[in-house]
Design an enzyme around this catalytic site. Structure first.
Site, short mmCIF file in Angstrom:
data_model
loop_
_atom_site.label_atom_id
_atom_site.label_comp_id
_atom_site.label_asym_id
_atom_site.label_seq_id
_atom_site.Cartn_x
_atom_site.Cartn_y
_atom_site.Cartn_z
CB CYS A 139 46.25 64.67 91.62
SG CYS A 139 47.97 64.39 92.12
CG ASN A 140 46.03 58.33 90.43
OD1 ASN A 140 45.30 57.37 90.61
ND2 ASN A 140 46.06 58.98 89.27
CB THR A 141 50.35 61.89 94.33
OG1 THR A 141 51.00 61.19 93.26
CG2 THR A 141 51.29 61.99 95.51
CE1 TYR B 109 51.77 69.40 94.19
CE2 TYR B 109 49.75 68.29 94.84
CZ TYR B 109 50.44 69.46 94.61
OH TYR B 109 49.82 70.67 94.79
N GLY B 110 54.60 63.39 93.28
CA GLY B 110 54.96 62.00 93.56
C GLY B 110 56.10 61.78 94.53
CD GLU C 120 52.99 69.19 84.52
OE1 GLU C 120 53.11 70.39 84.21
OE2 GLU C 120 51.94 68.70 84.98
CB CYS D 155 50.07 59.19 87.39
SG CYS D 155 50.55 60.94 87.23
CB THR D 156 45.36 62.38 86.11
OG1 THR D 156 46.04 63.31 86.95
CG2 THR D 156 44.27 61.68 86.90
CG HIS D 157 50.84 64.24 84.76
ND1 HIS D 157 50.37 64.41 86.05
CD2 HIS D 157 51.35 65.44 84.38
CE1 HIS D 157 50.59 65.67 86.42
NE2 HIS D 157 51.18 66.31 85.43
CG ASP E 32 46.84 66.91 88.33
OD1 ASP E 32 46.91 65.85 88.99
OD2 ASP E 32 47.60 67.16 87.38
CB SER E 33 50.63 67.56 90.95
OG SER E 33 50.67 66.67 89.85
#
Length: 268
Positions: free
Chosen positions: A72-74, A41-42, A151, A183-185, A9-10
């Site tokens: 990570c979706n991006t 990353y977005g 983050e 988004c996994t965040h 993931d980012s």
């Protein structure tokens, strides 16, 4: 010898997927890599995201993982197809599982997608949703501030509540009855999102559905680990070990968490 499931993931967002996998598959060993030094990353160019995703993938493949989850979706939108084609282990992303879960939940075929700029611009969710159900209508909304809130460990703060309310205002006037956290965040903000949108809107955490897909694929390839010997989970970050560890320990119930700092490409 146990072989781990690899997650990339980012940053820390993919831990929301790991949490669900550990719940469903408690005997599995996890190797997780978060590229926090280069997060988010977005806003990045898709070619750059593709390169970063391969750097993370190669790092974990070198550690003999048995499956890769692009959590990570991006990164899923930018690199899943290429990585899946070139690796000889099962590789899954988070977009298809999240889409299937949303289509199960919606009553009126009006679905909202919250994502990074990169994920929204890729049109990955509308393509996936309409590929499964042509009648569905999709409202996509980029929420670039959400990743930074998570983050920076602000996801339980009054600031987070304000940012969620301001970001989601455009969706209040729509007829959506289901939202995908694209988004996994974002699951770390799920309660705030649910409170703002109200009880009539189902909020989908694609991590749960992704974990079910991990389980099914491991079973299909005869890779499930039934050994009850304690798993030696390993967590890697390109950024601050202490910040990563604080969030990971808050989100996961993993005793004696090992977090290692690593370098990838230009990350420091």
């Amino acid at each position: 010898m146990k072989r781990a499931i690899g997650f990339i993931d980012s940053g820390v967002g993919g831990l929301t997927v790991v949490k669900e996998v550990l719940k469903q598959l408690p005997h599995e060993q996890i190797y997780y890599l978060g590229d926090t030094a280069r997060c988010p990353y977005g806003p990045r160019d898709s070619q750059e995201v593709h390169q970063f995703t391969w750097e993370m993938t190669n790092f974990l493949v070198d550690r003999n993982i048995k499956m890769l989850v692009i959590a990570c979706n991006t990164a899923t939108a930018a690199a899943l197809a290429d990585i899946r084609e070139k690796l000889d282990i099962p590789v899954i992303g988070v977009i298809q599982p999240g889409s299937r879960a949303a289509l199960k939940a919606t009553q009126n075929n009006r679905i909202g997608v919250l994502g990074t700029i990169g994920t929204v611009q890729s049109m990955a969710y509308p393509k996936a949703l309409k590929g499964l159900n042509r009648r569905v209508e999709v409202d996509s909304l980029a929420c670039p501030k959400f990743v930074s809130v998570v983050e920076s460990r602000e996801y339980k703060s009054a600031i987070a509540k304000k940012i969620v309310a301001e970001s989601l205002l455009p969706l209040k006037s729509t007829k959506i009855d289901t939202i995908i956290l694209g988004c996994t965040h974002y699951p770390l903000l799920k309660t705030l999102i649910e409170n703002f949108m109200g009880s009539d809107v189902a909020v989908i955490n694609s991590g749960e559905e992704t974990a079910s897909e991990v389980s099914a694929l491991l079973d299909y390839h005869d890779l499930l680990d039934h050994d009850e010997i304690g798993a030696n989970h390993r967590f890697f970050t390109t950024g601050s070990v202490s910040i990563f560890q604080d969030i990971a320990q808050d989100w996961l119930d993993v005793p004696d968490m090992q977090v290692e700092h690593i370098k990838l490409g230009g990350a420091s």
